[in-house]
Design a protein around this motif. Sequence first.
Motif, PDB file in Angstrom:
ATOM      1  N   UNK A  66     -32.518  49.319   0.826  1.00  0.00           N
ATOM      2  CA  UNK A  66     -33.393  48.276   0.285  1.00  0.00           C
ATOM      3  C   UNK A  66     -34.746  48.853  -0.090  1.00  0.00           C
ATOM      4  N   UNK A  67     -35.266  49.740   0.741  1.00  0.00           N
ATOM      5  CA  UNK A  67     -36.576  50.324   0.453  1.00  0.00           C
ATOM      6  C   UNK A  67     -36.497  51.202  -0.789  1.00  0.00           C
ATOM      7  N   UNK A  68     -35.466  52.019  -0.859  1.00  0.00           N
ATOM      8  CA  UNK A  68     -35.349  52.922  -1.999  1.00  0.00           C
ATOM      9  C   UNK A  68     -35.053  52.177  -3.283  1.00  0.00           C
ATOM     10  N   UNK A  69     -34.252  51.151  -3.186  1.00  0.00           N
ATOM     11  CA  UNK A  69     -33.886  50.408  -4.380  1.00  0.00           C
ATOM     12  C   UNK A  69     -32.402  50.289  -4.448  1.00  0.00           C
ATOM     13  N   UNK A  70     -31.914  49.077  -4.304  1.00  0.00           N
ATOM     14  CA  UNK A  70     -30.474  48.943  -4.292  1.00  0.00           C
ATOM     15  C   UNK A  70     -29.925  49.030  -5.704  1.00  0.00           C
ATOM     16  N   UNK A  75     -41.071  40.762  -1.146  1.00  0.00           N
ATOM     17  CA  UNK A  75     -41.973  41.183  -2.218  1.00  0.00           C
ATOM     18  C   UNK A  75     -41.323  42.196  -3.154  1.00  0.00           C
ATOM     19  N   UNK A  76     -40.498  43.076  -2.606  1.00  0.00           N
ATOM     20  CA  UNK A  76     -39.943  44.162  -3.404  1.00  0.00           C
ATOM     21  C   UNK A  76     -38.415  44.125  -3.400  1.00  0.00           C
ATOM     22  N   UNK A  77     -37.816  43.072  -3.922  1.00  0.00           N
ATOM     23  CA  UNK A  77     -36.359  42.970  -3.805  1.00  0.00           C
ATOM     24  C   UNK A  77     -35.632  44.120  -4.488  1.00  0.00           C
ATOM     25  N   UNK A  78     -36.254  44.743  -5.469  1.00  0.00           N
ATOM     26  CA  UNK A  78     -35.587  45.858  -6.141  1.00  0.00           C
ATOM     27  C   UNK A  78     -35.854  47.192  -5.483  1.00  0.00           C
ATOM     28  N   UNK A  79     -36.644  47.181  -4.403  1.00  0.00           N
ATOM     29  CA  UNK A  79     -36.986  48.441  -3.760  1.00  0.00           C
ATOM     30  C   UNK A  79     -37.931  49.258  -4.610  1.00  0.00           C
TER      31      UNK A  79
END
Lengths: 251, 391, 386
Positions: B297-301, B343-347
Amino acid sequence: MSDKILEIENLTVSFEGFKALNQLNFNMDTGELRVIIGPNGAGKTTFLDVITGKVQPTTGRALFKGKNLRSRSEHHISRLGIGRKFQTPRVYLQLTPRENLDLSCNRHKNVVATLLGRPSKAEHRTVAGLLETIGLTTKADIPAALLSHGEKQRLEIGMLVAQSPDLLLVDEPVAGLTDEETENVGNLLLTLAESHSIIVIEHDMEFVRQIARQVTVLHQGSVLCEGSMDEVQNNPQVIEVYLGQPEEGDG
Amino acid sequence: MITDYSAVKSSSTMRRRSLLIEGAIVVAIALLILFGAPILLTAIGQEFRINMLGRFMTLAIAALGVDLIWGYTGMLSLGHGIFFSLGGYALAMFLQLQPEGELPEFFTLYGVTELPWFWQPFHSLPFTLAALVCIPALIAALLGYLVFRNRIRGVYFSILTQASLIVFFNFFNSQQKLINGTNGLKTDTTKIFGVYAGSDQVQSVFYALTVILLLLAYMLCRWLTSGRIGKLLVAIRDDESRVRFSGYDPTGFKVLVFAVSAGLAGIAGALYTVQSGIISPKTMDIAFSIEMVIWVAVGGRASLVGAILGALTVNFAKSILSEQFPEIWLFFQGALFLVVVTVLPGGFVGWLRTEGQDLFRSLIGRPRRVMTYPSLAEDPEVEYERQNLRN
Amino acid sequence: MLTSLLDGLFDGISIGSVLLLAALGLAIVFGLMGVINMAHGELMMIGAYTTFVVQNAFKSFGKPWFGAYIFVALICAFLVTALLGLVLERGVIRHLYGRPLETLLATWGVSLILRQFVRSVSWVMVLGLGVFCVLYFGAMTIISRMPNVEKIRGWARIVLLPLSAGIAWAAGSMLGQTYQLAATKPWFGAQNVDVTAPGWLRKGIKLGTYQLPYVRLFILVLTIVCIIGMYMFLQRSAWGLRIRAVTQNRSMSACLGIPTKRVDALTFAIGSGLAGVAGCAVSLLGSVGPNTGQNYIVDTFMVVVVGGVGKLVGSIVAAMAIGIANYMIGANALSPLVSWFPQLAGILEFFANASMAKVLVFALIVTFLQFRPAGIFPQKGRMVDA
């Protein structure tokens, strides 16, 4: 085998006692374009649900090209050659129209073939041709989420055609479209009718008049009457269920 | 038709060229990590970070698997610790059995005199290598089949995987005689080809192995996600029942991707075990499996690079923060979950693709990129309005 | 043999009733919002700690009062966790509507924070948090009244967040400096704390050879009361009707003018409150620690999966079945019944401890789901395909 593409015999579907379809009988020839109309709750969508395997009939049976559809799953029925377009356009929003069409166009839909197979040149060409037919060539490579409602409707019809089914089930294709778009979709359906059998469910009477040859009226889960548009329109029973009182018929 | 055909052809050569460039970049980065990172870390006197980097890269392999099923296919597995541990246990048992003919120490401790039958094949290296991928994959396939077949999905799938995680944890934790229970299996003091597994020599071999396998795993996932099946996985995430009406059976695809993902986790677990020196049921606690998801999730799914970056950064942050302020780490982690999801759903990668790009463009004085219809972009009136708005 | 079976049955029921109490709130929230709250166990834990605090307060009141603390504790636990649930719903879950998997992750984050919070909460921390909330939210409220709010909101956040955090930090450290240990010492710490059951709950009835502890009976009664209360609330009150309406068809309810957001908030608060009550009950059974909630969470999830959504009775049956199955298998209560079949008895023997029982129960659950994928009592009728 008969030349009937779809035969439905004494079909009943009940949800906890409520009969959405009640002893329904229905026949359709290969190559026919049939429009089904009926007031809300007449069972139109349930009818499609049964044919596509989403809902299992309580009693009765549905035959497609002579094959019983009972207890076949949706993907199986779809591979037999029945394609369905939903009431609200359902396309894969995160994919582009080209990818949407490519997925539907794939002929070998098992896991291994999809895993290893590459789209053939013929399929590339089919997709390109379809994109042109539905007028989305310029938007072929943007996510489908960015398409307008009408474009999504056309894309979904395109996906349906890409599947190249024998029978197309089209649920309210012009809901929420402008007059011009409606006419486009109507022409598209008429073109398709030259090579496919089609069932259209629709509310929009103008549109029905544009495309209909043979009309079936559903009411409370059974067929009320069947015939050409004129016959149906002048049928007193139809007028009654549609408008409540016969004397308000011209209002 | 002829023009169509040439367009297809030219786009495919374009694709081939961009793939080649991408491949070159990826291999270059891998080589850099393989040789550059150890030299650099030794130079600044942080040798112990090499082992850390190696371990975190194994976690990145697991993250790739999680990304496949969660990022692309939209199934949230909270049970990947099972597959990770199974891979780890398989390799650890092989190492424990290494000096041929000797029974691992713990067995004698619990009075077991003969190796249980299911451990017998682990004398063989080829079998072990196959097992550490296949056993997790098969278990995932079985569990997945039983669940997906019945169209159980969404949060139901998540909590079922979590429950199976607890089940495996309980099993491994309570079976002292078979797998040494809570204590787990140590690999440090075991020998591999006559050399101690904890020695620098073996560790650097495993470091290299990790880099190579991470590269291979990345390539596998890249291949899977770029082809038709990748699009189908996204389609399943978007609208599973529509996929059915298009004639695909989602069950098979979901089972496949779940199994691949579990296999990757198994490889990760095996590599991790050797580099950390022990495998125990602790890797099957609830928290670890959810952490895997948060790396992605942090990196970007739905971004493979994101999954790798996420696994590395979150774990480095964890090791640094929990060394310095053990109390704050949990608060930080909790906040990370909340912030990333809301806040950052796209990571990070998702942010880079959208807002980040805009920010960058505005920094270098370029206009913001506008996502729009091509026809709209050509519309002179719209163009005029945009000119005015920009001032 | 029969008595041992009955003993087993009662023990199973009493485990099941704890499970049911814990799962009740979860099931209602899941039915309404489709959201699994991973912090549910932590809400239970907070309820248990609330009980601990209330108990300590009552200790100073002396003997006759102490016996009654449990009732006050129940109410306090309900209120505290309900309030916490309300904050959680407003602050987090509301923003994730329609994204159940993300909600799961976010609530896991909340559960991590809550666990660390009870470990390290101290006067300094409470004061710091208080100052921060007053400053930040106060300032944001003032700003939201200003005319050009949209323009400055982003900047206001960026400025206010570190500013109020800094002031709060400073205030906290000042407090720590002045009062030293009294202010910085954690209230509970990482160690488990013990709740003493009131004297009248510590005895038990003797039924033959079997000692039936009052505590278990109390929890059983509490569970029944909660279920009846919940049932009455859902069936008889205006808000209950709204909750049921939204559970069945959210968009239609919204069209009919039901304030779905308030229904969500209310339901979530009640669900959380029930978690608090469950926590209070759990505190009577053993010591309470920051990780107490984790022991219950997976079992309660299974209750929701097996029970299906939409009907309370599903949760009841599922909780009892899982509780009894767990106990029967764990205590090997069934093996006398199958003594004529040694292989089966051997298998049961293998699973006869608390952790291995869970393995078998899970296998049974997965088997069950092969026949009833939507649980015992699925929502029937025409489903809007999601």
